[in-house]
Design an enzyme around this catalytic site. Structure first.
Site, PDB file in Angstrom:
ATOM      1  N   LYS A   1      33.138  36.511  32.950  1.00 21.10           N
ATOM      2  CA  LYS A   1      34.125  37.177  33.815  1.00 21.10           C
ATOM      3  C   LYS A   1      35.141  37.974  32.974  1.00 21.10           C
ATOM      4  CE  LYS A   1      36.462  38.021  37.694  1.00 21.10           C
ATOM      5  NZ  LYS A   1      37.758  38.511  37.346  1.00 21.10           N
TER       6      LYS A   1
ATOM      7  N   GLU B   1      35.894  46.482  33.373  1.00 19.70           N
ATOM      8  CA  GLU B   1      36.699  47.016  34.494  1.00 19.70           C
ATOM      9  C   GLU B   1      37.811  47.937  33.945  1.00 19.70           C
ATOM     10  OE1 GLU B   1      37.595  44.036  37.723  1.00 19.70           O
ATOM     11  OE2 GLU B   1      39.633  44.368  37.034  1.00 19.70           O
TER      12      GLU B   1
HETATM   13  O1  LIG Z   1      36.881  40.995  39.503  1.00 20.38           O
HETATM   14  C1  LIG Z   1      37.895  41.005  40.168  1.00 20.38           C
HETATM   15  O2  LIG Z   1      37.956  40.684  41.362  1.00 20.38           O
HETATM   16  C2  LIG Z   1      39.176  41.435  39.492  1.00 20.38           C
HETATM   17  O3  LIG Z   1      38.945  41.667  38.132  1.00 20.38           O
HETATM   18  C3  LIG Z   1      40.247  40.378  39.657  1.00 20.38           C
HETATM   19  O4  LIG Z   1      39.881  39.239  38.931  1.00 20.38           O
HETATM   20  C4  LIG Z   1      41.662  40.842  39.334  1.00 20.38           C
HETATM   21  O5  LIG Z   1      41.998  41.917  40.149  1.00 20.38           O
HETATM   22  C5  LIG Z   1      41.858  41.135  37.875  1.00 20.38           C
HETATM   23  O6  LIG Z   1      42.030  39.909  37.225  1.00 20.38           O
HETATM   24  C6  LIG Z   1      43.031  42.013  37.537  1.00 20.38           C
HETATM   25  O7  LIG Z   1      43.124  42.026  36.133  1.00 20.38           O
HETATM   26  P1  LIG Z   1      44.276  42.719  35.371  1.00 20.38           P
HETATM   27  O8  LIG Z   1      45.564  42.205  35.983  1.00 20.38           O
HETATM   28  O9  LIG Z   1      44.162  42.324  33.958  1.00 20.38           O
HETATM   29  O10 LIG Z   1      44.117  44.193  35.610  1.00 20.38           O
END
Ligand SMILES: O=C(O)[C@H](O)[C@@H](O)[C@H](O)[C@H](O)COP(=O)(O)O
Length: 342
Positions: free
Chosen positions: A191, A198
């Site tokens: 993850k 991401e």
């Molecule tokens: O896969 C997901 O659903 C997202 O990644 C989720 O887990 C969350 O929105 C992030 O943790 C934001 O991460 P940051 O705050 O580091 O941008």
């Protein structure tokens, strides 16, 4: 099957709603009675909740399956409390965004008590109720198998994407949207890298959109502008007023860069074409940093992901001092005019 859920915020509550829709039951623990009442109103007799952790544990069938869905910083203390309250054979799941190092330590602490620990990286955010959650799991295979009926209900299911050519027969777990990635920590490790990607993918879209945004810069040259940057040699090349919301919309259809992230971008731009509701400061909650720590430890280059993380720091004004230092040097060695503070 019954699930115990600790934390009935948006993610925890929606996971409960999703399993109950599929015929399971749930018991919830949450400090705010209002969250319990809201979920009870939606779920009827299949859900009960309490603000008392001991009563929560007592209400669960054994072996207990307790999913912790609270902000990562608070998870350790709750897992410690569960270590005192649960019994051999019970399973604790951390579905938040904990660092995988912590999973390895927690699994080791709980093991002598016979309590099992699974780390489940859960992706899908606020859309998970509707679309399902992609689940990346670390821990022992027997416990993953035990909770499989719940995983099947929480995950998006095989129809969430066209089957990969060549894959036939009974869909694998991954095709249904959940995957046992390895022992303790492996779920959050996967993850973490997902989130590193991401950052990179988001930054790539954002940079491209900014180049489109500036495609009319040839119309905008004035004295102040040309003092700050090298004048355009060919202003006639940059006289396009690109409709970015429409570009993101067209890219959604048949283009190589179509994606869910782009779908969300198109939706955001349709609602707010100039992005006026955003200040341009981008937060980060650790996953990007941890991904780079892993890349450094592994000796693996990750230039795109590191640039994306550092861009977030810059967005919050963290490059201002460095930028001033650059101006000072440029002025000092070349006598160049640098624009003063506005
Ligand atoms: O896969 C997901 O659903 C997202 O990644 C989720 O887990 C969350 O929105 C992030 O943790 C934001 O991460 P940051 O705050 O580091 O941008």
């Amino acid at each position: 099957m019954q699930l115990g859920m600790i934390g009935l915020g948006r993610m925890g509550a929606n996971i409960v709603r999703r399993i109950i829709r599929d015929g399971h039951t749930a018991v919830g623990y949450e400090r705010h009675q209002q969250n319990i009442d809201d979920l009870s109103a939606d779920c009827g007799g299949s859900f009960s909740g309490t603000t008392d952790l001991s009563k929560f544990v007592a209400a669960l069938e054994t072996p207990r399956v307790v999913w912790v869905m609270i902000p990562a910083g608070a998870t350790g203390a709750v897992v410690d409390q569960l270590g005192e309250l649960l019994e051999p054979g019970d399973i604790v799941i951390d579905g938040g965004n904990s660092r995988y190092h912590e999973d390895i330590a927690r699994a080791k602490t709980l093991a002598p008590k016979g309590i099992h620990y699974l780390d489940i990286g859960t992706s899908g955010g606020v859309w998970g109720l509707e679309r399902g959650y992609c689940l990346m799991i670390g821990g022992e295979a027997a416990q993953v198998a035990h909770i499989e009926p719940l995983l099947k209900s929480i995950a998006p299911g095989v129809d969430a994407a066209p089957r990969t050519p060549g894959r036939t027969g009974e869909p694998s777990a991954a095709e249904q949207g959940y995957l046992h990635c390895g022992p303790a920590g492996a779920g959050h490790f996967v993850k973490m890298v997902h989130n590193g990607i991401e950052y990179g993918a988001m930054a790539a879209y954002a940079e491209g959109m900014n180049i489109l945004h500036k495609a009319n810069v040839g119309n905008q040259q004035d004295d102040e502008h040309s003092a700050e940057v090298t004048p355009l040699e060919h202003p006639e090349f940059y006289r396009y007023d690109i409709d970015i919301p429409e570009v993101t919309e067209v890219w959604r259809r048949g283009s190589v860069v179509a994606s869910w992230l782009l779908d969300l971008t198109a939706e955001a731009l349709y609602a707010d074409p100039n992005l006026d509701s955003f200040g341009g400061r981008v937060s980060d909650s650790g996953e990007g940093r941890w991904t780079l720590d892993a890349a450094i430890d592994e000796g693996v280059p990750a230039p795109v992901l590191s640039a994306a993380l550092f861009q977030r720091f810059s967005s919050r004004g963290e490059s201002l001092y460095a930028d001033k230092a650059l101006s000072a040097m440029r002025q000092a060695f070349g006598g160049h005019h640098e624009l003063p503070k506005k």
